[in-house]
Design a protein around this motif. Structure first.
Motif, PDB file in Angstrom:
ATOM      1  N   ASP A 154       5.309  -3.105 -12.700  1.00 14.43           N
ATOM      2  CA  ASP A 154       4.709  -4.290 -13.314  1.00 14.43           C
ATOM      3  C   ASP A 154       3.880  -3.958 -14.551  1.00 14.43           C
ATOM      4  OD1 ASP A 154       5.725  -6.388 -11.780  1.00 14.43           O
ATOM      5  OD2 ASP A 154       4.261  -6.038 -10.175  1.00 14.43           O
ATOM      6  N   ILE A 155       3.653  -2.696 -14.814  1.00 14.00           N
ATOM      7  CA  ILE A 155       2.960  -2.343 -16.063  1.00 14.00           C
ATOM      8  C   ILE A 155       3.778  -2.780 -17.277  1.00 14.00           C
ATOM      9  CG2 ILE A 155       1.657  -0.419 -15.072  1.00 14.00           C
ATOM     10  CD1 ILE A 155       3.741   1.489 -16.327  1.00 14.00           C
ATOM     11  N   HIS A 191       2.264  -1.112  -0.294  1.00 16.78           N
ATOM     12  CA  HIS A 191       2.305   0.154   0.443  1.00 16.78           C
ATOM     13  C   HIS A 191       2.468   1.354  -0.485  1.00 16.78           C
ATOM     14  CE1 HIS A 191       3.806  -1.955   4.402  1.00 16.78           C
ATOM     15  NE2 HIS A 191       3.065  -2.769   3.663  1.00 16.78           N
ATOM     16  N   ILE A 192       2.254   1.154  -1.774  1.00 19.68           N
ATOM     17  CA  ILE A 192       2.412   2.240  -2.753  1.00 19.68           C
ATOM     18  C   ILE A 192       1.059   2.535  -3.387  1.00 19.68           C
ATOM     19  CG2 ILE A 192       3.582   2.996  -4.848  1.00 19.68           C
ATOM     20  CD1 ILE A 192       5.798   0.946  -4.176  1.00 19.68           C
ATOM     21  N   PRO A 193       0.443   3.666  -3.055  1.00 21.70           N
ATOM     22  CA  PRO A 193      -0.894   3.963  -3.580  1.00 21.70           C
ATOM     23  C   PRO A 193      -0.871   4.365  -5.046  1.00 21.70           C
ATOM     24  CG  PRO A 193      -0.070   5.829  -2.328  1.00 21.70           C
ATOM     25  CD  PRO A 193       0.949   4.738  -2.179  1.00 21.70           C
ATOM     26  N   GLY A 194      -1.987   4.094  -5.713  1.00 19.23           N
ATOM     27  CA  GLY A 194      -2.113   4.496  -7.109  1.00 19.23           C
ATOM     28  C   GLY A 194      -3.111   3.621  -7.841  1.00 19.23           C
ATOM     29  N   PHE A 249       0.202   3.110 -14.869  1.00 18.15           N
ATOM     30  CA  PHE A 249       0.094   3.304 -13.428  1.00 18.15           C
ATOM     31  C   PHE A 249       0.008   4.797 -13.159  1.00 18.15           C
ATOM     32  CE2 PHE A 249       1.942   4.259  -9.248  1.00 18.15           C
ATOM     33  CZ  PHE A 249       1.093   3.507  -8.441  1.00 18.15           C
ATOM     34  N   LEU A 250      -1.020   5.195 -12.415  1.00 16.04           N
ATOM     35  CA  LEU A 250      -1.249   6.605 -12.100  1.00 16.04           C
ATOM     36  C   LEU A 250      -1.023   6.828 -10.612  1.00 16.04           C
ATOM     37  CD1 LEU A 250      -4.624   6.917 -14.071  1.00 16.04           C
ATOM     38  CD2 LEU A 250      -2.313   7.423 -14.923  1.00 16.04           C
ATOM     39  N   GLU A 268      -0.425  11.743  -6.961  1.00 14.94           N
ATOM     40  CA  GLU A 268       0.026  13.104  -7.240  1.00 14.94           C
ATOM     41  C   GLU A 268      -0.194  13.502  -8.697  1.00 14.94           C
ATOM     42  OE1 GLU A 268       2.187  11.439  -3.749  1.00 14.94           O
ATOM     43  OE2 GLU A 268       1.747  10.725  -5.784  1.00 14.94           O
ATOM     44  N   GLU A 269      -0.207  12.517  -9.584  1.00 17.16           N
ATOM     45  CA  GLU A 269      -0.367  12.786 -11.015  1.00 17.16           C
ATOM     46  C   GLU A 269      -1.818  13.050 -11.395  1.00 17.16           C
ATOM     47  OE1 GLU A 269       3.212   9.836 -12.610  1.00 17.16           O
ATOM     48  OE2 GLU A 269       1.148   9.105 -12.525  1.00 17.16           O
ATOM     49  N   ILE A 270      -2.740  12.637 -10.542  1.00 23.39           N
ATOM     50  CA  ILE A 270      -4.169  12.741 -10.886  1.00 23.39           C
ATOM     51  C   ILE A 270      -4.933  13.579  -9.854  1.00 23.39           C
ATOM     52  CG2 ILE A 270      -4.288  10.638 -12.275  1.00 23.39           C
ATOM     53  CD1 ILE A 270      -5.199   9.109  -9.802  1.00 23.39           C
TER      54      ILE A 270
END
Length: 247
Positions: free
Chosen positions: A134-135, A158-161, A169-170, A173-175
């Motif tokens: 949605d970004i 159910h998707i963290p970030g 959207f981060l 795992e990326e941060i």
């Protein structure tokens, strides 16, 4: 320091593991962002634990569907809700009365200073999904951000970030599973305790320590939960299968 959990979905093993992890830390308060029930095999027990352990609980769309009727649910989710309702109408009547009363009094959102807590989104607290992709939907995201004073915690997908107000959207795992809250607005999805869908079978929740968000992952016995699901004809086997893969 407080913890935020969401989307338990009747998964007792996952909830117990997450609560044990929280208990091992210096957590003063637990927020639950809804969907305590639906899909999973232990709705009553999960409601009881949330009533006991969470200081603040928000209404989720599955919680509402159990009280009224599911709208926009797929066939499997609808069957699971009707089965869940049946479980909450049988057995110990006094326990069930407390459970229904608890669900019936849950708010759709909560505001505390610079924080907002919802199940879905600031625009539609109960039902709106905000997915990572949605970004690219600028108007949708700008409208949602316009309703947030500073930071909004949510679940539902159910998707963290973390969604930032410059439309990124981060993923955790990326941060390095940490995000520092600052002056800019942010939407923080805490992930799911009982039915992860980010390709990781472990439960997800977050800890908020002053301005630091820490994404947590907790191992639990998903095979035990899946086996319970397989033993219940009204619950699709897929609901057990997906627990292994976090999808």
């Amino acid at each position: 320091m407080f913890a935020i959990i969401s989307d338990i979905h009747g998964n007792l093993e996952a909830l117990q593991a997450v609560l044990a992890d929280i208990a091992s830390k210096d957590i003063s308060k637990i927020y639950c962002l809804g969907d305590i029930i639906g899909y999973g095999p232990n709705p009553g027990e999960c409601i009881d634990l949330v009533m006991e352990k969470a200081q603040v609980t928000i209404l989720g769309n599955h919680d509402q569907a159990a009280m009224f009727d599911p709208e926009g649910f797929n066939a499997g989710a609808e069957r699971a809700i009707f089965w869940t309702r049946k479980q909450l109408e049988s057995g110990d009547q006094s326990k069930n009365e407390r459970r229904w009363e608890f669900l019936g009094e849950l708010p759709r959102l909560r505001r505390e200073e610079k924080y907002m807590f919802v199940h879905g989104s600031a625009r539609n607290p109960l039902n709106e999904y905000v997915f990572p992709e949605d970004i690219y939907h600028q108007r949708k995201m700008e409208r949602i951000f316009s309703l947030v004073e500073r930071h909004c915690f949510q679940g539902h997908t159910h998707i963290p970030g973390v969604f930032t107000d410059d439309l990124n959207f981060l993923a955790p795992e990326e941060i390095d599973f940490r995000y520092e809250l600052g002056e800019h607005k942010a939407l923080i999805n805490v992930g799911s305790v009982g039915q992860p869908r980010n390709g990781d079978s472990r439960s997800s929740y977050v800890i908020v320590d002053d301005a630091l968000i820490q994404f947590q992952r907790v191992v639990y016995d998903f095979e035990k939960t899946a086996e319970k699901i397989y033993q219940i004809p009204e619950l699709d086997n897929f609901l057990g299968d997906r627990l292994r893969e976090g999808r």
